[in-house]
Motif scaffolding. Structure first.
Motif, short mmCIF file in Angstrom:
data_model
loop_
_atom_site.label_atom_id
_atom_site.label_comp_id
_atom_site.label_asym_id
_atom_site.label_seq_id
_atom_site.Cartn_x
_atom_site.Cartn_y
_atom_site.Cartn_z
N SER A 102 -23.47 22.97 16.97
CA SER A 102 -23.93 21.23 17.57
C SER A 102 -23.52 20.48 16.27
N SER A 103 -22.86 21.09 15.19
CA SER A 103 -22.82 20.23 14.00
C SER A 103 -21.56 19.65 13.72
N PHE A 104 -21.10 18.69 12.88
CA PHE A 104 -19.75 17.99 12.87
C PHE A 104 -19.70 17.26 11.37
N VAL A 105 -18.53 17.38 11.03
CA VAL A 105 -18.05 16.44 9.87
C VAL A 105 -17.18 15.22 10.30
N GLN A 106 -17.40 14.24 9.61
CA GLN A 106 -16.45 13.15 9.80
C GLN A 106 -16.11 12.43 8.57
N ASP A 121 -22.71 6.54 -3.47
CA ASP A 121 -24.03 6.72 -2.86
C ASP A 121 -24.06 7.74 -1.85
N VAL A 122 -25.34 7.97 -1.62
CA VAL A 122 -25.74 9.13 -0.70
C VAL A 122 -26.58 8.52 0.36
N VAL A 123 -26.59 8.70 1.48
CA VAL A 123 -27.11 8.18 2.39
C VAL A 123 -27.77 8.90 3.83
N PRO A 124 -28.81 9.43 3.57
CA PRO A 124 -29.43 10.32 4.61
C PRO A 124 -29.85 9.42 5.66
N GLN A 125 -29.86 9.69 6.90
CA GLN A 125 -30.22 8.96 8.01
C GLN A 125 -30.38 9.78 9.20
N LEU A 126 -31.16 9.11 10.24
CA LEU A 126 -31.42 9.60 11.49
C LEU A 126 -31.02 8.79 12.76
N GLN A 127 -30.30 9.39 13.80
CA GLN A 127 -29.88 8.44 14.92
C GLN A 127 -30.80 8.99 16.10
N ILE A 128 -31.10 8.23 16.77
CA ILE A 128 -32.11 8.65 17.98
C ILE A 128 -31.82 7.71 19.09
N PRO A 129 -31.53 8.25 20.50
CA PRO A 129 -31.41 7.42 21.60
C PRO A 129 -32.73 6.60 21.98
N LEU A 130 -32.68 5.32 22.30
CA LEU A 130 -33.98 4.38 22.68
C LEU A 130 -34.11 4.47 24.25
N ASN A 131 -33.18 4.85 25.02
CA ASN A 131 -33.53 4.90 26.58
C ASN A 131 -33.09 6.15 26.87
N ARG A 132 -33.33 6.36 28.12
CA ARG A 132 -33.14 7.74 28.78
C ARG A 132 -31.53 7.99 29.09
N ARG A 133 -30.76 6.91 29.32
CA ARG A 133 -29.57 7.17 29.53
C ARG A 133 -28.72 7.19 28.23
N MET A 134 -29.56 7.05 27.20
CA MET A 134 -28.95 7.14 25.47
C MET A 134 -27.53 6.49 25.64
N ALA A 138 -19.53 12.19 6.21
CA ALA A 138 -20.64 12.32 7.21
C ALA A 138 -20.96 13.73 7.59
N ILE A 139 -21.87 14.05 7.31
CA ILE A 139 -22.11 15.53 8.00
C ILE A 139 -23.42 15.56 8.82
N GLY A 140 -23.37 16.36 9.77
CA GLY A 140 -24.84 16.26 10.69
C GLY A 140 -24.86 17.18 11.85
N ARG A 141 -25.93 17.30 12.45
CA ARG A 141 -26.07 18.31 13.34
C ARG A 141 -26.91 17.66 14.55
N THR A 142 -26.65 17.84 15.70
CA THR A 142 -27.35 17.20 16.86
C THR A 142 -28.32 18.24 17.44
N PHE A 143 -29.48 17.83 17.72
CA PHE A 143 -30.50 18.79 18.36
C PHE A 143 -30.82 18.13 19.75
N THR A 164 -29.83 13.10 15.95
CA THR A 164 -29.04 13.70 15.17
C THR A 164 -29.05 13.07 13.78
N PRO A 165 -29.44 14.17 12.68
CA PRO A 165 -29.98 13.80 11.15
C PRO A 165 -28.60 13.76 10.69
N MET A 166 -27.94 13.07 9.90
CA MET A 166 -26.67 13.28 9.27
C MET A 166 -27.10 12.75 7.51
#
Ligand code: HEC
Length: 381
Positions: A266-270, A329-342, A293-298, A309-311
């Motif tokens: 479940s990881s990826f690179v963009q 620049d280095v940009v650590p980040q976290l994406q989260i869904p705010l609702n159930r439908r995502m 960007a490199i990250g992994r979805t949990f 998804t932390p990236m």
């Protein structure tokens, strides 16, 4: 063959029972349960037994008098490539397994968790994928999580409000509204308007930045290898305020390429690289940039629940001038869904100048994203 059709018959509402009657199957009230009259070994058989009563043979839905319910506004037409290909297998697996409400959809869509095996659910999804007959449309599985700065390769329909706040140095808050709209199988156009508040020389100013228009098109996509490649162009008009430091010095043309690749676990690179060519290079220097960007979805719930998804992004820019150096620049980040439908997501990040850092402030960044193809802002909470 694991689970039995009779299980489906017990669990499903009137619409399906009526259709099952049409298939000459015994209604569940009819005394001792007999073995299934039709096998559930191919995706098509499962579709006919469990789904056709509501979704129709071709996936376009039964007429209301047959289905027996009023279809919700988001009721799918699986034969319509524009709306079905943007959904990922994972999204479908979650809805089929856990039912509509698990993803903020109607409870008319039943949960098949206890009726079909995971393998049967995969078979029926593969059958649903044959309903859109055009292969030009990249699959939603290739729609990787949006990084803060790196442009993704998947063409989208969504609205994003992004922002940055200086965490050191001169006070400043900037935000950008981005509107993206899919055109046909492979392309999208976008418009964006930045707005910024900045304090320079002790005075706060607020002004629009340079207005932009863009076009992006997928050049190559392949679900089996998890690969998508796109090219895009942007035209940025000098509508910003030079006094407030929000641009306005030159029209800028930008061309870029974007690449997304799914990796194991479940990881990826963009990757995203481009060149900025101003109409007045004397006022705005020509430049190029490289972003990764490199990250992994949990995900909870056996992989079918809410995802986060932390990236980490690395973004580099260099002016095309003699003696110029790459700023990074280095940009650590976290994406989260705010609702159930995502379909409404949020992301937070910290942008840390890493190479040639002098003169650039550390910034807190965020975005709010609304994938409006999946429903309104109030839907799916
Ligand atoms: C009793 C009627 C009914 C049956 C039976 C049924 N569905 Fe549904 N399904 C719905 C409704 C209604 C929705 C739309 C929910 C919404 O939009 O709120 C839906 C939505 C879906 C979605 C989400 C589509 C999207 O892209 O948003 C999938 C996937 C799906 N159904 C697959 C199946 C499969 C596969 C079966 C059979 C194994 C099945 N359904 C059986 C009524 C049904």
């Amino acid at each position: 063959m694991g689970r039995r059709l009779r299980g489906i018959l017990f669990a499903l509402p009137g619409a399906l029972l009526a259709a099952a009657g049409a298939l000459a199957l015994p209604p569940p009230q009819a005394g001792p349960v007999r073995p299934p009259a039709i096998p559930l070994e191919t995706g098509e058989q499962i579709w006919k037994a469990g789904c056709v009563a509501c979704h129709g043979a071709d996936g376009g839905g039964q007429p209301q008098n047959v289905a027996g319910f009023e279809p919700p506004a988001t009721f799918p037409d699986f034969a319509d490539c524009a709306t079905s290909t943007v959904e990922s297998d994972l999204q479908w697996r979650a809805i089929i397994t856990n039912g509509g409400p698990a993803r903020g959809f109607s409870r008319i869509m039943p949960a098949f968790r206890d009726l079909l095996t995971p393998r049967q659910i995969d078979l029926v999804i593969a059958h649903m994928r044959t309903m859109c007959r055009e292969t030009a449309w990249p699959r939603g599985d290739l729609n990787l999580p949006r990084p803060m700065i790196t442009e993704k390769a998947f063409p989208e329909s969504e609205t994003v409000v992004s922002g940055a706040i200086n965490a050191q140095g001169d006070a400043g808050v900037g935000s950008t509204v981005i509107y993206e709209r899919r055109i046909g199988a492979k392309a999208m156009w976008e418009a964006f308007v930045p707005y910024a508040f900045a304090r320079t020389g002790g005075i706060w100013r607020a002004a629009f930045g340079d207005l932009g228009l863009g076009y992006k098109r997928a050049l190559f996509h392949r679900t089996e290898t998890g690969t998508i490649v796109s090219a895009g162009a942007e035209l940025v008009a000098p509508t910003g305020s030079r006094a407030a430091g929000t641009g306005g010095a030159s029209t800028v043309f930008e061309g870029y390429g974007a690449y997304g690749q799914i990796l194991p676990a479940s990881s990826f690179v963009q990757l995203h690289g481009g060149i900025e060519l101003p109409a007045h290079p004397d006022k705005v220097p020509r430049a190029f940039y490289l972003r990764a960007a490199i990250g992994r979805t949990f995900a909870g719930g056996g992989g079918l629940g809410r995802r986060w998804t932390p990236m980490i992004e690395i973004v580099g820019d260099r002016e095309l001038e003699r003696g110029a150096v790459m700023e990074c620049d280095v940009v650590p980040q976290l994406q989260i869904p705010l609702n159930r439908r995502m379909h409404i997501l949020g992301s937070i990040a910290l942008k840390v100048p890493a190479v040639q850092a002098a003169g650039r402030a550390r910034q807190a960044m965020f975005y709010l994203l609304w994938d409006w193809m999946d429903g309104g802002l109030a839907a799916g909470w």
